[in-house]
Design a protein around this motif. Structure first.
Motif, PDB file in Angstrom:
ATOM      1  N   ARG A   1       0.836  -1.209   0.000  1.00 49.53           N
ATOM      2  CA  ARG A   1       0.000   0.000   0.000  1.00 49.53           C
ATOM      3  C   ARG A   1       0.864   1.249   0.000  1.00 49.53           C
ATOM      4  O   ARG A   1       0.616   2.203  -0.742  1.00 49.53           O
ATOM      5  CB  ARG A   1      -0.915  -0.001   1.234  1.00 49.53           C
ATOM      6  CG  ARG A   1      -1.965  -1.081   1.245  1.00 49.53           C
ATOM      7  CD  ARG A   1      -2.607  -1.222   2.617  1.00 49.53           C
ATOM      8  NE  ARG A   1      -1.697  -1.820   3.586  1.00 49.53           N
ATOM      9  CZ  ARG A   1      -2.051  -2.224   4.794  1.00 49.53           C
ATOM     10  NH1 ARG A   1      -3.309  -2.068   5.190  1.00 49.53           N
ATOM     11  NH2 ARG A   1      -1.185  -2.759   5.618  1.00 49.53           N
TER      12      ARG A   1
ATOM     13  N   TRP B   1      -8.691   1.217  -7.094  1.00 52.53           N
ATOM     14  CA  TRP B   1      -9.741   0.748  -6.181  1.00 52.53           C
ATOM     15  C   TRP B   1     -10.826  -0.008  -6.947  1.00 52.53           C
ATOM     16  O   TRP B   1     -11.295  -1.068  -6.512  1.00 52.53           O
ATOM     17  CB  TRP B   1     -10.338   1.931  -5.428  1.00 52.53           C
ATOM     18  CG  TRP B   1     -11.414   1.556  -4.458  1.00 52.53           C
ATOM     19  CD1 TRP B   1     -12.754   1.455  -4.704  1.00 52.53           C
ATOM     20  CD2 TRP B   1     -11.240   1.213  -3.078  1.00 52.53           C
ATOM     21  NE1 TRP B   1     -13.432   1.071  -3.574  1.00 52.53           N
ATOM     22  CE2 TRP B   1     -12.525   0.921  -2.556  1.00 52.53           C
ATOM     23  CE3 TRP B   1     -10.136   1.140  -2.233  1.00 52.53           C
ATOM     24  CZ2 TRP B   1     -12.722   0.545  -1.229  1.00 52.53           C
ATOM     25  CZ3 TRP B   1     -10.330   0.776  -0.904  1.00 52.53           C
ATOM     26  CH2 TRP B   1     -11.609   0.488  -0.419  1.00 52.53           C
TER      27      TRP B   1
ATOM     28  N   SER C   1      -8.915  -5.926  -7.068  1.00 51.96           N
ATOM     29  CA  SER C   1      -9.422  -6.474  -5.813  1.00 51.96           C
ATOM     30  C   SER C   1      -8.318  -6.525  -4.765  1.00 51.96           C
ATOM     31  O   SER C   1      -8.583  -6.370  -3.561  1.00 51.96           O
ATOM     32  CB  SER C   1      -9.994  -7.875  -6.049  1.00 51.96           C
ATOM     33  OG  SER C   1      -8.994  -8.735  -6.591  1.00 51.96           O
TER      34      SER C   1
ATOM     35  N   ARG D   1      -8.100  -3.080  -3.173  1.00 53.57           N
ATOM     36  CA  ARG D   1      -9.240  -2.851  -2.267  1.00 53.57           C
ATOM     37  C   ARG D   1      -9.043  -3.611  -0.959  1.00 53.57           C
ATOM     38  O   ARG D   1      -9.270  -3.072   0.131  1.00 53.57           O
ATOM     39  CB  ARG D   1     -10.538  -3.296  -2.930  1.00 53.57           C
ATOM     40  CG  ARG D   1     -11.052  -2.371  -4.002  1.00 53.57           C
ATOM     41  CD  ARG D   1     -12.520  -2.640  -4.309  1.00 53.57           C
ATOM     42  NE  ARG D   1     -12.725  -4.019  -4.714  1.00 53.57           N
ATOM     43  CZ  ARG D   1     -12.612  -4.469  -5.957  1.00 53.57           C
ATOM     44  NH1 ARG D   1     -12.270  -3.634  -6.926  1.00 53.57           N
ATOM     45  NH2 ARG D   1     -12.837  -5.734  -6.243  1.00 53.57           N
ATOM     46  N   GLU D   2      -8.603  -4.848  -1.063  1.00 54.63           N
ATOM     47  CA  GLU D   2      -8.403  -5.651   0.136  1.00 54.63           C
ATOM     48  C   GLU D   2      -7.300  -5.086   1.018  1.00 54.63           C
ATOM     49  O   GLU D   2      -7.432  -5.050   2.245  1.00 54.63           O
ATOM     50  CB  GLU D   2      -8.058  -7.085  -0.273  1.00 54.63           C
ATOM     51  CG  GLU D   2      -7.857  -8.024   0.907  1.00 54.63           C
ATOM     52  CD  GLU D   2      -7.493  -9.430   0.462  1.00 54.63           C
ATOM     53  OE1 GLU D   2      -7.116 -10.237   1.328  1.00 54.63           O
ATOM     54  OE2 GLU D   2      -7.578  -9.705  -0.754  1.00 54.63           O
TER      55      GLU D   2
ATOM     56  N   GLN E   1      -8.548  -1.763   2.774  1.00 51.05           N
ATOM     57  CA  GLN E   1      -9.705  -1.813   3.666  1.00 51.05           C
ATOM     58  C   GLN E   1      -9.374  -1.449   5.109  1.00 51.05           C
ATOM     59  O   GLN E   1     -10.104  -0.665   5.736  1.00 51.05           O
ATOM     60  CB  GLN E   1     -10.359  -3.205   3.600  1.00 51.05           C
ATOM     61  CG  GLN E   1     -11.226  -3.455   2.394  1.00 51.05           C
ATOM     62  CD  GLN E   1     -12.496  -2.617   2.390  1.00 51.05           C
ATOM     63  OE1 GLN E   1     -12.831  -1.948   3.375  1.00 51.05           O
ATOM     64  NE2 GLN E   1     -13.215  -2.633   1.275  1.00 51.05           N
TER      65      GLN E   1
ATOM     66  N   VAL F   1      -8.990   2.351   5.346  1.00 45.70           N
ATOM     67  CA  VAL F   1     -10.288   3.042   5.244  1.00 45.70           C
ATOM     68  C   VAL F   1     -11.070   2.884   6.540  1.00 45.70           C
ATOM     69  O   VAL F   1     -11.664   3.849   7.046  1.00 45.70           O
ATOM     70  CB  VAL F   1     -11.078   2.483   4.048  1.00 45.70           C
ATOM     71  CG1 VAL F   1     -12.480   3.089   4.012  1.00 45.70           C
ATOM     72  CG2 VAL F   1     -10.354   2.764   2.738  1.00 45.70           C
ATOM     73  N   LYS F   2     -11.044   1.683   7.096  1.00 42.34           N
ATOM     74  CA  LYS F   2     -11.775   1.444   8.352  1.00 42.34           C
ATOM     75  C   LYS F   2     -11.199   2.282   9.489  1.00 42.34           C
ATOM     76  O   LYS F   2     -11.943   2.870  10.284  1.00 42.34           O
ATOM     77  CB  LYS F   2     -11.709  -0.039   8.707  1.00 42.34           C
ATOM     78  CG  LYS F   2     -12.519  -0.408   9.949  1.00 42.34           C
ATOM     79  CD  LYS F   2     -12.485  -1.905  10.197  1.00 42.34           C
ATOM     80  CE  LYS F   2     -13.304  -2.268  11.436  1.00 42.34           C
ATOM     81  NZ  LYS F   2     -13.274  -3.731  11.694  1.00 42.34           N
TER      82      LYS F   2
END
Length: 507
Positions: free
Chosen positions: A269, A314, A318, A321-322, A325, A328-329
């Motif tokens: 990331r 995004w 996939s 996105r994974e 996550q 983002v949370k």
């Protein structure tokens, strides 16, 4: 370039290349750091000896001042082709222009190879501060290792900025290291498909590869992602420098998608976000070189394009996105004012919160360089089961403050401001694009590293930090040459005014 300067440059390149290739096998300080640090320090000692020899009369002794001044005023001197050797003699000659003198070969010893690169004084202060903290650190041994390592990075930056005064010198360094990066990238991609659990036939001791993440010649995918993240801005700007020739520019064009593919395969990331920031910042300052008005428009457009690139990842990936996550949370929980619930198990935010308590207990001077891993265990309350050991908080800013305190963090901030201001000025001021464009790349690297540093500790990785120091030194070299030329010109002009055109006849 003298023989000793060639030895210094060659030794530095060897240390950078060897550490990048072998880091995944020999991460231990005793087996990798010690020999390569010794190589770096011996090389720098040779460079210092070379500078002292020249300053006390070696190469420059006995030159005619007038010839020195003429050399200083040659057009290529201001473009970085010539070294301003004998500048003191040039000034003496200029101040006596129009008069005859009994001692035309008077020579003042000088240290032309020891000019201060951008941010050099603040970096030196930080280095001295780091050594000063050693006796007061929780574990002085680790503090010594950390301080000695930083001293090597500073020395490489300082020496390369002074030695690589000509574009031809810098080109050799860039091309040599680039070829190695290409080989490492190609090996890493093939190895990722064929034998991801091995590095040159040696079994990995980490299990990153089981998740499908590329590690290449490193153990941690995030760190090799940063290594190639630093090279993408340079490959981009080199496309616009004709002096590299068609062949190498084709190679640079090929390397950009290759390095991006490698970074994507690491699933880092920090690497993906840092790459977007690095490329966007580089493009911004390339535009600044052309037009300030267009730059103001680009300040709005380029960030939108960067956001669009992340949005495309995004939507279309996939994996991305994974991987994003948890981030983002975490952001949603923080912005909503809610606490971290028991199901939130990403180790980074949990470590960050514990580290804040550690900083609160030692806010001014910190725990000491390299001491985070030892001291953190006393503050480890949220992170209990995910990892047996946490040596780094995976956040450069928190680790810096925890180890060096607010004093050290303030010094680093001043370093970044000092370097950035001088580099931005030079982009507009430089007469040649092949001097200004690498500056845009370095600013891009710094921006990408700043983003990467929110999630990682890439500057604690020996080959990465050494690579950054070498690249920064290459970029800073034309600034030093231009500064010498301008200083010599101003002093010469002042000498002519002071001389007033008077003439003395000695018969």
């Amino acid at each position: 370039m003298t023989f000793l300067e060639k030895v210094t440059t060659g030794s530095t390149i060897f240390a950078v290349c060897a550490s990048a290739v072998l880091y995944g096998i020999w991460e231990d300080k005793a087996t990798l750091y010690a020999p390569l640090l010794a190589v770096v320090y011996v090389a720098i000692a040779l460079w210092l000896a070379s500078g002292k020899w020249r300053g006390t009369g070696g190469e420059g002794q006995g030159r005619q001042p007038s010839s020195d001044f003429a050399q200083a005023l040659r057009p290529e001197a201001s473009l970085g082709y010539g070294r301003m050797e004998g500048s003191q003699s040039a000034i003496a000659s200029a101040s006596s222009e129009g008069q005859k003198t009994e001692h035309p070969t008077f020579h003042i010893p000088h240290f032309t190879t020891h000019s201060i690169p951008p941010g050099g004084i603040m970096l030196l202060l930080f280095c001295l501060y780091s050594f000063a903290l050693v006796p007061f650190s929780v574990l002085p041994y680790e503090a010594k290792i950390s301080s000695i390592s930083f001293g090597a990075y500073l020395a490489v930056y300082w020496a390369s900025a002074n030695i690589l005064s000509r574009f031809s010198y810098r080109k050799v360094v860039w091309v040599t290291v680039f070829v190695l990066m290409m080989l490492v990238a190609l090996y890493s991609l093939v190895q990722h498909r064929v034998a991801p659990n091995l590095i040159f036939g040696v079994e990995r001791y980490t299990d990153y590869w089981k998740g499908g993440r590329l590690g290449g010649t490193y153990q941690c995918p995030n760190h090799i992602a940063h290594l190639f993240q630093m090279w993408i801005p340079f490959c981009l700007v080199f496309l616009f420098i004709p002096q590299f020739g068609l062949f190498w520019r084709i190679c640079f064009a090929y390397a950009i998608p290759l390095f991006l593919l490698l970074i994507y395969q690491t699933q880092s990331r920090a690497g993906l976000l840092g790459s977007v920031a690095a490329v966007g910042t580089t493009v911004l300052f390339m535009i600044l070189r052309k037009s300030r008005r267009t730059f103001m428009v680009a300040l709005l457009v380029v960030p939108l394009l960067g956001a669009a690139a992340l949005g495309g990842l995004w939507v279309g990936s996939s994996m991305f996105r994974e991987r994003m996550q948890p981030v983002v949370k975490f952001i949603n929980l923080v912005t909503s004012g809610e606490g971290l619930d028991e199901n939130f198990n990403d180790f980074r935010p949990l470590t960050w919160l514990d580290t804040l308590k550690m900083i609160k207990d030692r806010p001014v001077f910190g725990a000491g360089p390299g001491n985070y891993g030892l001291v953190y265990e006393d503050y480890r309350t949220r992170l209990q089961t995910l990892r047996m050991e946490t040596v780094h908080p995976h956040n450069e800013y928190l680790e810096l403050t925890a180890e060096y305190g607010l004093v050290g963090a303030g010094l680093v901030l001043l370093v970044l401001i000092s370097i950035s201001v001088q580099l931005i000025r030079f982009i507009r001021k430089a007469e040649r694009s092949y001097h200004a464009l690498p500056v845009a790349a370095l600013l891009g690297i710094l921006a990408g590293t700043a983003v990467h540093g929110f999630f990682d500790f890439e500057l604690r990785i020996f080959p990465n930090a050494l690579m950054l120091a070498l690249l920064a030194g290459c970029v800073a070299a034309p600034l030093l040459t231009q500064r010498k030329t301008e200083d010599g010109g101003r002093r010469a002009e002042g000498g002519r005014r002071k001389g007033g055109g008077r003439r003395t006849d000695d018969g």
